[in-house]
Design an enzyme around this catalytic site. Sequence first.
Site, PDB file in Angstrom:
ATOM      1  N   GLY A   1       4.870   9.546  -8.954  1.00  0.00           N
ATOM      2  CA  GLY A   1       5.471   8.604  -9.359  1.00  0.00           C
ATOM      3  C   GLY A   1       6.189   8.119  -7.773  1.00  0.00           C
TER       4      GLY A   1
ATOM      5  N   ARG B   1       0.536  -1.477   0.130  1.00  0.00           N
ATOM      6  CA  ARG B   1       0.069   0.073   0.198  1.00  0.00           C
ATOM      7  C   ARG B   1       0.870   1.522  -0.011  1.00  0.00           C
ATOM      8  NH1 ARG B   1      -3.914   2.374   5.078  1.00  0.00           N
ATOM      9  NH2 ARG B   1      -4.201   4.347   3.856  1.00  0.00           N
TER      10      ARG B   1
ATOM     11  N   ASP C   1      -9.718 -15.581   3.657  1.00  0.00           N
ATOM     12  CA  ASP C   1      -9.718 -16.305   3.238  1.00  0.00           C
ATOM     13  C   ASP C   1      -8.569 -16.267   4.019  1.00  0.00           C
ATOM     14  OD1 ASP C   1     -12.438 -17.096   2.577  1.00  0.00           O
ATOM     15  OD2 ASP C   1     -11.570 -17.682   0.413  1.00  0.00           O
TER      16      ASP C   1
ATOM     17  N   SER D   1       8.109  10.252  -2.191  1.00  0.00           N
ATOM     18  CA  SER D   1       7.663  11.297  -1.846  1.00  0.00           C
ATOM     19  C   SER D   1       6.653  11.371  -0.323  1.00  0.00           C
ATOM     20  CB  SER D   1       7.311  12.116  -2.815  1.00  0.00           C
ATOM     21  OG  SER D   1       6.009  11.413  -3.669  1.00  0.00           O
TER      22      SER D   1
ATOM     23  N   HIS E   1      -5.844  -6.793  -2.957  1.00  0.00           N
ATOM     24  CA  HIS E   1      -6.485  -6.671  -1.638  1.00  0.00           C
ATOM     25  C   HIS E   1      -6.961  -8.826  -1.632  1.00  0.00           C
ATOM     26  CE1 HIS E   1      -8.401  -2.686  -3.396  1.00  0.00           C
ATOM     27  NE2 HIS E   1      -7.378  -2.375  -2.336  1.00  0.00           N
ATOM     28  N   SER E   2      -5.329  -9.392  -1.815  1.00  0.00           N
ATOM     29  CA  SER E   2      -5.954 -11.119  -1.758  1.00  0.00           C
ATOM     30  C   SER E   2      -5.565 -10.490  -0.147  1.00  0.00           C
ATOM     31  CB  SER E   2      -4.591 -11.484  -2.446  1.00  0.00           C
ATOM     32  OG  SER E   2      -4.063 -12.433  -1.879  1.00  0.00           O
TER      33      SER E   2
ATOM     34  N   ASP F   1       3.124   6.130  -3.172  1.00  0.00           N
ATOM     35  CA  ASP F   1       4.054   6.657  -3.641  1.00  0.00           C
ATOM     36  C   ASP F   1       3.572   6.476  -4.602  1.00  0.00           C
ATOM     37  OD1 ASP F   1       6.787   8.019  -3.215  1.00  0.00           O
ATOM     38  OD2 ASP F   1       7.600   6.678  -3.943  1.00  0.00           O
TER      39      ASP F   1
END
Length: 335
Positions: free
Chosen positions: A83, A73, A255, A87, A198-199, A78
């Site tokens: 890019g 994440r 799961d 930052s 998001h697994s 970033d």
Amino acid sequence: MVMIHFFLAAVMVGAISLCPETAEAAVMGPSMQKLTWHYYKVYNTCENAENFVRHQVEKFYKSDKSIAPKLLRLLYSDCFVTGCDASILLEGPNSERMAPQNRGLGAFVIIDKIKIVLEQRCPGVVSCADILNLATRDAVHKAGAPSYPVFTGRRDGLTSDKQTVDLPSPSISWDTAMAYFKSRGLSVLDMATLLGSHSMGKTHCSYVVDRLHNFNKTGKPSSTINKSFLTEMAKQCPPRTRKGQTDPLVYLNPDSGSEHSFSSSFYSRVLSQKSVLEVDQQLLYNDDTKQISEEFSESFEDFRKSFALSMSKMGAINVLTKNEGEIRRDCRRRN
Ligand SMILES: *[C@@H]1O[C@H](CO)[C@@H](O)[C@H](O)[C@H]1NC(C)=O
Ligand SMILES: *[C@@H]1O[C@H](CO)[C@@H](O)[C@H](O)[C@H]1NC(C)=O
């Protein structure tokens, strides 16, 4: 399905082969060509940089598996904003870190620790932007993703401004999400693949309560949710009725849960209407992405290969190289 399969087969050869020539020919966009395969070794500035990073990540991972989704994440936050220039790591009252979308970001201390080690071994050489990319690759690899090639040679940005943070909320609509990915040069396949992140990991109930209880202000749940899953989720995320109500965290993929394992169960859940976020569930309601979800749910290998490619593309968005930016000594501050 056949066409997508063929497409994946064709591009993936390069993405996960460890031969830079093939990778270049097959997958590199203009931005990726600015980066170098094993930059610190090739230029003889820090031969073992990548090993140092991996060693630290493995140490952290042993005590906390959640670093895999957290680093993913952080990297996404970033790269999609101005890019991959680290930052997001800069501190300050008006920095990107302070934007509401970046609430709850973690894993900063891991990057700091790796940076300290690298500054001891190879002072002033390895950028925070490369560290973030390498560490994410190594952490998700521990979680079950392929160990894709991370080209290096990024430099660190000089500025960070929360006004530039245009990351969409996790409760974003499909069309907005698609437009957002396209604006960064990524395709429908990249988006369908990167949503597979998001697994693992968690999100706040506040991003899902509307679809559970009051979708699009209808006073009803979203019609896209499986009834049995709706009952389960509604217990964990009751309607928000008063200010200051707690905002619990829920697993993005029940799961995987606290194992934070990278798997294709995310896509099986899409197919049985058990996605936690509405934008994830929308994968089922677009022809292209429905086919992609079917393919990935049937073949973990296809998902892994596509993930390798899309991560390489994301890691190359608007990178700084040569004499742009700087090599920060402390990832939280400009030199
Ligand atoms: C939400 O409601 C608006 C107006 O009632 C409608 O135009 C729109 O299509 C709805 N959106 C969804 C995703 O159902
Ligand atoms: C909803 O969940 C149930 C129970 O897990 C499952 O049997 C069913 O196939 C799911 N519905 C759809 C539309 O996939």
